[in-house]
Motif scaffolding. Sequence first.
Motif, PDB file in Angstrom:
ATOM      1  N   ASP A   4       0.833  -1.203   0.000  1.00 21.00           N
ATOM      2  CA  ASP A   4       0.000   0.000   0.000  1.00 21.00           C
ATOM      3  C   ASP A   4       0.867   1.250   0.000  1.00 21.00           C
ATOM      4  O   ASP A   4       1.980   1.245   0.542  1.00 21.00           O
ATOM      5  CB  ASP A   4      -0.897   0.022   1.236  1.00 21.00           C
ATOM      6  N   VAL A   8      -2.734   5.078   1.803  1.00 16.74           N
ATOM      7  CA  VAL A   8      -3.674   3.956   1.938  1.00 16.74           C
ATOM      8  C   VAL A   8      -3.409   3.187   3.223  1.00 16.74           C
ATOM      9  O   VAL A   8      -4.333   2.817   3.952  1.00 16.74           O
ATOM     10  CB  VAL A   8      -3.584   3.021   0.714  1.00 16.74           C
ATOM     11  N   ALA A   9      -2.122   2.960   3.518  1.00 15.00           N
ATOM     12  CA  ALA A   9      -1.761   2.243   4.744  1.00 15.00           C
ATOM     13  C   ALA A   9      -2.242   2.999   5.979  1.00 15.00           C
ATOM     14  O   ALA A   9      -2.786   2.402   6.925  1.00 15.00           O
ATOM     15  CB  ALA A   9      -0.250   2.042   4.799  1.00 15.00           C
ATOM     16  N   LYS A  12      -5.979   2.635   6.526  1.00 21.55           N
ATOM     17  CA  LYS A  12      -6.378   1.352   7.119  1.00 21.55           C
ATOM     18  C   LYS A  12      -6.104   1.302   8.620  1.00 21.55           C
ATOM     19  O   LYS A  12      -6.948   0.842   9.397  1.00 21.55           O
ATOM     20  CB  LYS A  12      -5.639   0.217   6.406  1.00 21.55           C
ATOM     21  N   MET A  16      -8.839   0.950  11.672  1.00 19.49           N
ATOM     22  CA  MET A  16      -8.734  -0.089  12.696  1.00 19.49           C
ATOM     23  C   MET A  16      -8.756   0.532  14.089  1.00 19.49           C
ATOM     24  O   MET A  16      -9.452   0.063  14.998  1.00 19.49           O
ATOM     25  CB  MET A  16      -7.445  -0.889  12.510  1.00 19.49           C
ATOM     26  N   CYS A 187     -10.667  -4.645   9.273  1.00 19.74           N
ATOM     27  CA  CYS A 187      -9.596  -3.682   9.000  1.00 19.74           C
ATOM     28  C   CYS A 187      -8.226  -4.285   9.294  1.00 19.74           C
ATOM     29  O   CYS A 187      -7.254  -4.044   8.563  1.00 19.74           O
ATOM     30  CB  CYS A 187      -9.794  -2.419   9.830  1.00 19.74           C
ATOM     31  N   THR A 188      -8.148  -5.071  10.349  1.00 13.41           N
ATOM     32  CA  THR A 188      -6.887  -5.732  10.694  1.00 13.41           C
ATOM     33  C   THR A 188      -6.458  -6.690   9.595  1.00 13.41           C
ATOM     34  O   THR A 188      -5.277  -6.770   9.228  1.00 13.41           O
ATOM     35  CB  THR A 188      -7.033  -6.502  12.022  1.00 13.41           C
ATOM     36  N   LEU A 190      -6.987  -6.390   6.517  1.00 10.72           N
ATOM     37  CA  LEU A 190      -6.595  -5.642   5.322  1.00 10.72           C
ATOM     38  C   LEU A 190      -5.225  -4.977   5.434  1.00 10.72           C
ATOM     39  O   LEU A 190      -4.668  -4.539   4.430  1.00 10.72           O
ATOM     40  CB  LEU A 190      -7.652  -4.572   5.012  1.00 10.72           C
ATOM     41  N   LEU A 191      -4.660  -4.894   6.652  1.00 13.47           N
ATOM     42  CA  LEU A 191      -3.352  -4.270   6.818  1.00 13.47           C
ATOM     43  C   LEU A 191      -2.268  -5.114   6.138  1.00 13.47           C
ATOM     44  O   LEU A 191      -2.190  -6.323   6.350  1.00 13.47           O
ATOM     45  CB  LEU A 191      -3.005  -4.129   8.305  1.00 13.47           C
ATOM     46  N   LYS A 192      -1.421  -4.479   5.339  1.00 13.50           N
ATOM     47  CA  LYS A 192      -0.328  -5.169   4.665  1.00 13.50           C
ATOM     48  C   LYS A 192       0.988  -4.867   5.374  1.00 13.50           C
ATOM     49  O   LYS A 192       1.426  -3.721   5.413  1.00 13.50           O
ATOM     50  CB  LYS A 192      -0.260  -4.743   3.205  1.00 13.50           C
TER      51      LYS A 192
END
Length: 420
Positions: A4, A8-9, A12, A16, A187-188, A190-192
């Motif tokens: 991300d 974007v990061a 997210k 969260m 949301c967790t 989706l975190l990269k």
Amino acid sequence: MKTDSNRVAMGKICLMYFFYNFFWSLSSGSLFSVWLNDRVGIDGSQIGVLFGLQTGIAVLFKPAFGYILDKLGLKKHLIYFIAVLSLAIGPFYIYVYGPLLANSATFALGIVVGSVYLGMLFQAGSGVIASYSDRFARCHASDFGIVNGFGIAAWGVSAVLAGFLYNINPDLIFHACSVSAVLMLLCTLLLKVRHLDGLDNEVISQEKIQKADVIALLKQPKMWAFMTYAGTISVVFWTSMTQFTRYFISFFPTQEEGISFSSSMDGITAIFLFFFSMAVPLIIKKVGAKGSLVLTAAGISAVLLMIGYAGLGEKNFYLALVAKLLFGIVNPMLIISVFAYTAEQFDRKVNSFTYMFGFQVVNNVMTAIASPVMGSMYDQYGFPWSYIYFGLFAAAATVLAMFTLSTKSQAPAANSAIAN
């Protein structure tokens, strides 16, 4: 590996943090003590014992959580654990916690069960979520002030919703908590963070924490000065605020009016605090991490004295209103300044442990001692004089902090909590 962008990061992690703080504030925020007193039927002293034991038991989890978090870096294992644990929040309050506390025969069991679950989820869990978010933000060229702004927004939205739902049916509050817990878990997911494994920069050390690092940390005088600040200023502030809503709504003709006004005001105030939280790092850049902590402590002293004075003699509603607004300002100042100070003064290998043990554990231990005492003071001396006593104590602790906190970083691997 697809990653991300920083924007974007950050979006997210902010979401969260928002959903976690939303169900935390909704279930254990300003109306929690009102619910305990009004619906469950326990008095100020019992509420003080409950808060004290809940925070005290959390001490069992926090050092381990902090140590594990430093070991994991940005791996999400511990965050997943908290997210899954939160899914039971609604049913727990409605079908377990409330019924146990309402029955004198099971009151003690209710305190123990609630202290273990809520202590792990909120008192210990909040430290994990905040410390992880701070680290994640700094790895993406940002700072915790932005993330914390979303936490404040969650508090404001939850305050408005809580006041509305409470006057309909308090159980609706806890149903909403469960929905928010599900969103936090999403949301967790989706975190990269895989691309950050093994990263070695000014935020994360590839050389992970060891037991020797913990021992060395506890031998440092500046660590003990930091712990003293946590055990005095933050304790008297947050512990005194746990029952403030009970006091504030007494300024209104009816409880319903007080709850509605207080909740609406919290929601409106959160809009201002959302932006103020993002500006706190700029304040820290001007006055330094130590200066910000001392400034926060002075603000806490003034707020507590104002709250007490507002209730002496003929109640001064407007002074209480100003004090409530100032409370909202010093709250983000405190947490963001603490992260800035730990990042500036202590080695990055022990960053999370320093926060979890040096700030949170000490806070919990002292709260376990102070909360029952302060709860009894409300019943014995009344709210006004109790808050004045708290304010005088905070003022003395502020003077102590001026002489004991460190000004310049002494750790060679220290890093800045404020993004340039």
